[in-house]
Design a protein around this motif. Structure first.
Motif, mmCIF file in Angstrom:
data_model
loop_
_atom_site.group_PDB
_atom_site.id
_atom_site.type_symbol
_atom_site.label_atom_id
_atom_site.label_comp_id
_atom_site.label_asym_id
_atom_site.label_seq_id
_atom_site.Cartn_x
_atom_site.Cartn_y
_atom_site.Cartn_z
ATOM 1 N N ILE A 220 43.894 37.031 29.808
ATOM 2 C CA ILE A 220 44.273 38.401 30.180
ATOM 3 C C ILE A 220 45.185 38.997 29.118
ATOM 4 N N GLU A 221 46.123 38.220 28.627
ATOM 5 C CA GLU A 221 47.025 38.693 27.579
ATOM 6 C C GLU A 221 46.268 39.015 26.300
ATOM 7 N N VAL A 222 45.252 38.196 25.982
ATOM 8 C CA VAL A 222 44.441 38.470 24.794
ATOM 9 C C VAL A 222 43.688 39.786 24.967
ATOM 10 N N LEU A 223 43.087 39.993 26.145
ATOM 11 C CA LEU A 223 42.366 41.247 26.392
ATOM 12 C C LEU A 223 43.318 42.440 26.364
ATOM 13 N N ASP A 224 44.525 42.265 26.898
ATOM 14 C CA ASP A 224 45.528 43.341 26.833
ATOM 15 C C ASP A 224 45.785 43.749 25.386
ATOM 16 N N SER A 225 45.924 42.752 24.520
ATOM 17 C CA SER A 225 46.237 43.039 23.122
ATOM 18 C C SER A 225 45.085 43.727 22.400
ATOM 19 N N ARG A 226 43.861 43.530 22.882
ATOM 20 C CA ARG A 226 42.684 44.120 22.229
ATOM 21 C C ARG A 226 42.412 45.545 22.699
ATOM 22 N N LYS A 227 43.027 45.953 23.810
ATOM 23 C CA LYS A 227 42.806 47.298 24.361
ATOM 24 C C LYS A 227 41.308 47.585 24.549
ATOM 25 N N VAL A 228 40.643 46.709 25.286
ATOM 26 C CA VAL A 228 39.200 46.827 25.500
ATOM 27 C C VAL A 228 38.880 48.011 26.411
ATOM 28 N N ASP A 229 37.616 48.425 26.412
ATOM 29 C CA ASP A 229 37.208 49.637 27.141
ATOM 30 C C ASP A 229 36.468 49.316 28.438
ATOM 31 N N PHE A 230 36.846 48.221 29.098
ATOM 32 C CA PHE A 230 36.247 47.896 30.398
ATOM 33 C C PHE A 230 37.331 47.348 31.319
ATOM 34 N N GLU A 231 37.065 47.382 32.624
ATOM 35 C CA GLU A 231 38.028 46.877 33.609
ATOM 36 C C GLU A 231 38.038 45.349 33.606
ATOM 37 N N TYR A 232 39.204 44.782 33.754
ATOM 38 C CA TYR A 232 39.327 43.320 33.830
ATOM 39 C C TYR A 232 40.638 42.988 34.526
ATOM 40 N N ASP A 233 40.688 41.793 35.124
ATOM 41 C CA ASP A 233 41.948 41.296 35.686
ATOM 42 C C ASP A 233 41.767 39.824 36.069
ATOM 43 N N GLY A 234 42.876 39.198 36.404
ATOM 44 C CA GLY A 234 42.887 37.784 36.772
ATOM 45 C C GLY A 234 44.249 37.206 36.463
ATOM 46 N N GLU A 235 44.474 35.910 36.668
ATOM 47 C CA GLU A 235 43.458 35.009 37.182
ATOM 48 C C GLU A 235 43.343 35.196 38.693
ATOM 49 N N MET A 236 42.124 34.966 39.222
ATOM 50 C CA MET A 236 41.903 35.184 40.650
ATOM 51 C C MET A 236 40.803 34.282 41.179
ATOM 52 N N ASN A 237 40.872 34.030 42.505
ATOM 53 C CA ASN A 237 39.801 33.303 43.192
ATOM 54 C C ASN A 237 38.528 34.155 43.202
ATOM 55 N N VAL A 238 37.393 33.503 43.352
ATOM 56 C CA VAL A 238 36.136 34.242 43.366
ATOM 57 C C VAL A 238 36.032 35.126 44.608
ATOM 58 N N ASP A 239 36.592 34.696 45.751
ATOM 59 C CA ASP A 239 36.511 35.546 46.944
ATOM 60 C C ASP A 239 37.349 36.811 46.783
ATOM 61 N N VAL A 240 38.488 36.700 46.131
ATOM 62 C CA VAL A 240 39.308 37.887 45.857
ATOM 63 C C VAL A 240 38.583 38.821 44.891
ATOM 64 N N ALA A 241 37.869 38.241 43.938
ATOM 65 C CA ALA A 241 37.135 39.047 42.960
ATOM 66 C C ALA A 241 36.035 39.871 43.616
ATOM 67 N N LEU A 242 35.427 39.333 44.686
ATOM 68 C CA LEU A 242 34.244 39.970 45.268
ATOM 69 C C LEU A 242 34.499 40.707 46.573
ATOM 70 N N ASP A 243 35.580 40.381 47.282
ATOM 71 C CA ASP A 243 35.835 40.927 48.616
ATOM 72 C C ASP A 243 37.014 41.899 48.574
ATOM 73 N N MET A 244 36.716 43.182 48.758
ATOM 74 C CA MET A 244 37.770 44.202 48.653
ATOM 75 C C MET A 244 38.798 44.090 49.774
ATOM 76 N N SER A 245 38.420 43.518 50.924
ATOM 77 C CA SER A 245 39.396 43.373 52.006
ATOM 78 C C SER A 245 40.472 42.358 51.618
ATOM 79 N N LEU A 246 40.083 41.304 50.917
ATOM 80 C CA LEU A 246 41.064 40.335 50.416
ATOM 81 C C LEU A 246 41.888 40.931 49.279
ATOM 82 N N ARG A 247 41.273 41.823 48.529
ATOM 83 C CA ARG A 247 41.953 42.454 47.398
ATOM 84 C C ARG A 247 43.140 43.298 47.868
ATOM 85 N N ALA A 248 43.127 43.685 49.143
ATOM 86 C CA ALA A 248 44.236 44.490 49.672
ATOM 87 C C ALA A 248 45.563 43.752 49.578
ATOM 88 N N ASN A 249 45.515 42.432 49.504
ATOM 89 C CA ASN A 249 46.747 41.654 49.341
ATOM 90 C C ASN A 249 47.327 41.764 47.939
#
Length: 324
Positions: A220-249
């Motif tokens: 994530i820090e490497v991507l931050d430094s590159r200022k890429v043009d797409f959405e990204y985040d982490g580190e995260m569990n796969v269920d958090v990545a795919l389930d917006m109700s869990l993302r509310a946390n």
């Protein structure tokens, strides 16, 4: 997605080498590739063995397919010299390179592609994936500024997921994870998707903070430094990545919706995940696609079906046109 790839290939047919040309399944795939209008298939093998297999399965028209015997090719001297130049400082003698070109169909087929005598290559149905991979990468280099990696596309319940790296990197560094994320995002864009990248882990944003999560957090820090043009985040569990109700946390998460690109923390997790989905069913899996090479090569799984081989050949042809 599959149809768009097929339409592109039909509009610009390619010459694709099937390295294991004596196998019945491979012959069926080559014939289907030809009938679909994807291009010209070339079977690598001994002509008598190929014709015997064609007669055995009674495949009409297949006897007209082009067959090349590696040990009898008129291009062998050129391929010897080409391969020896690449491998001479890696412990290979000239006679080693001659033997490889004459006797190893993957090496011969890769030399064809590397020297422009074919547009792409399909192999793997009779050999372990990593054996085939080692053969191919002796001949064909990574594309400039690219990582070689495997990507699987999973389509289930109206959702398309790009999963990487499923075949190459055992324990990728933060830099390698970032590179794989960037390359996968570019491929998703070319295929018409808006990338949302989740860097996966068994931890969520530093919890639990135990050994093994640093590489993913560092990506994530490497991507931050590159200022890429797409959405990204982490580190995260796969269920958090795919389930917006869990993302509310995690209201601070940068992703605007469910992730559609899943970057795996290591080969164990990636390979097990996609093969588990493949085994239990419930969706469609394309790949794994081998990406990041200078020339288009696809390696199928052992005992791949004819349809699997046709799909891999079509992807190789698409890669030759679109440079994915």
């Amino acid at each position: 997605l599959i149809q768009s790839i097929a339409d592109n290939v039909k509009s610009s047919p390619k010459k694709i080498v099937f390295a294991e040309g004596e196998q019945e399944t491979v012959i069926r795939a080559a014939m289907q590739f030809y009938k679909e209008g994807y291009g010209k298939p070339i079977l690598i093998g001994r002509e008598d063995k190929v014709l015997a297999a064609i007669n055995k399965i009674g495949l009409k028209g297949a006897e007209k397919l082009e067959v090349l015997n590696a040990s009898l090719s008129k291009k062998n001297t050129h391929y010897f010299e080409f391969l020896y130049k690449k491998l001479s400082r890696k412990g290979f003698l000239e006679r080693d390179c001659q033997r490889l070109v004459n006797q190893d169909r993957n090496i011969f087929a890769a030399c064809m592609v590397a020297n422009g005598d074919a547009d792409g290559l399909v192999t793997g149905s009779t050999r372990n994936y990593f054996v085939a991979y080692d053969d191919i990468t002796r001949v064909i280099d990574p594309a400039p500024k690219s990582r070689i990696f495997g990507m699987s596309i999973i389509m289930v319940e109206g959702r398309t997921l790009f999963v990487a790296d499923t075949t190459v990197h055992h324990l990728p560094s933060s830099e390698e994870l970032a590179d794989i994320a960037c390359q996968t995002a570019e491929i998703a864009k070319k295929l018409g998707y808006n990338p949302r990248v989740a860097m996966l882990s068994f931890a969520n944003f530093g919890n639990p903070a135990i050994e093994g999560t640093e590489r993913v957090h560092g990506a994530i820090e490497v991507l931050d430094s590159r200022k890429v043009d797409f959405e990204y985040d982490g580190e995260m569990n796969v269920d958090v990545a795919l389930d917006m109700s869990l993302r509310a946390n995690y209201p601070f998460c940068r992703l605007s919706g469910p992730a559609n690109i899943l970057i795996m923390p290591g080969l164990h997790a990636a390979n097990i995940s996609y093969k588990l989905l493949q085994a239990v069913g419930g969706g469609t899996i394309i790949g794994p696609m081998l990406l990041g090479l200078e020339k288009p090569v696809q390696i199928v799984q052992m005992n791949a079906t004819a349809n699997d081989l046709v799909q891999a050949a079509a992807i190789a042809a698409y890669d030759a046109s679109m440079n994915i």
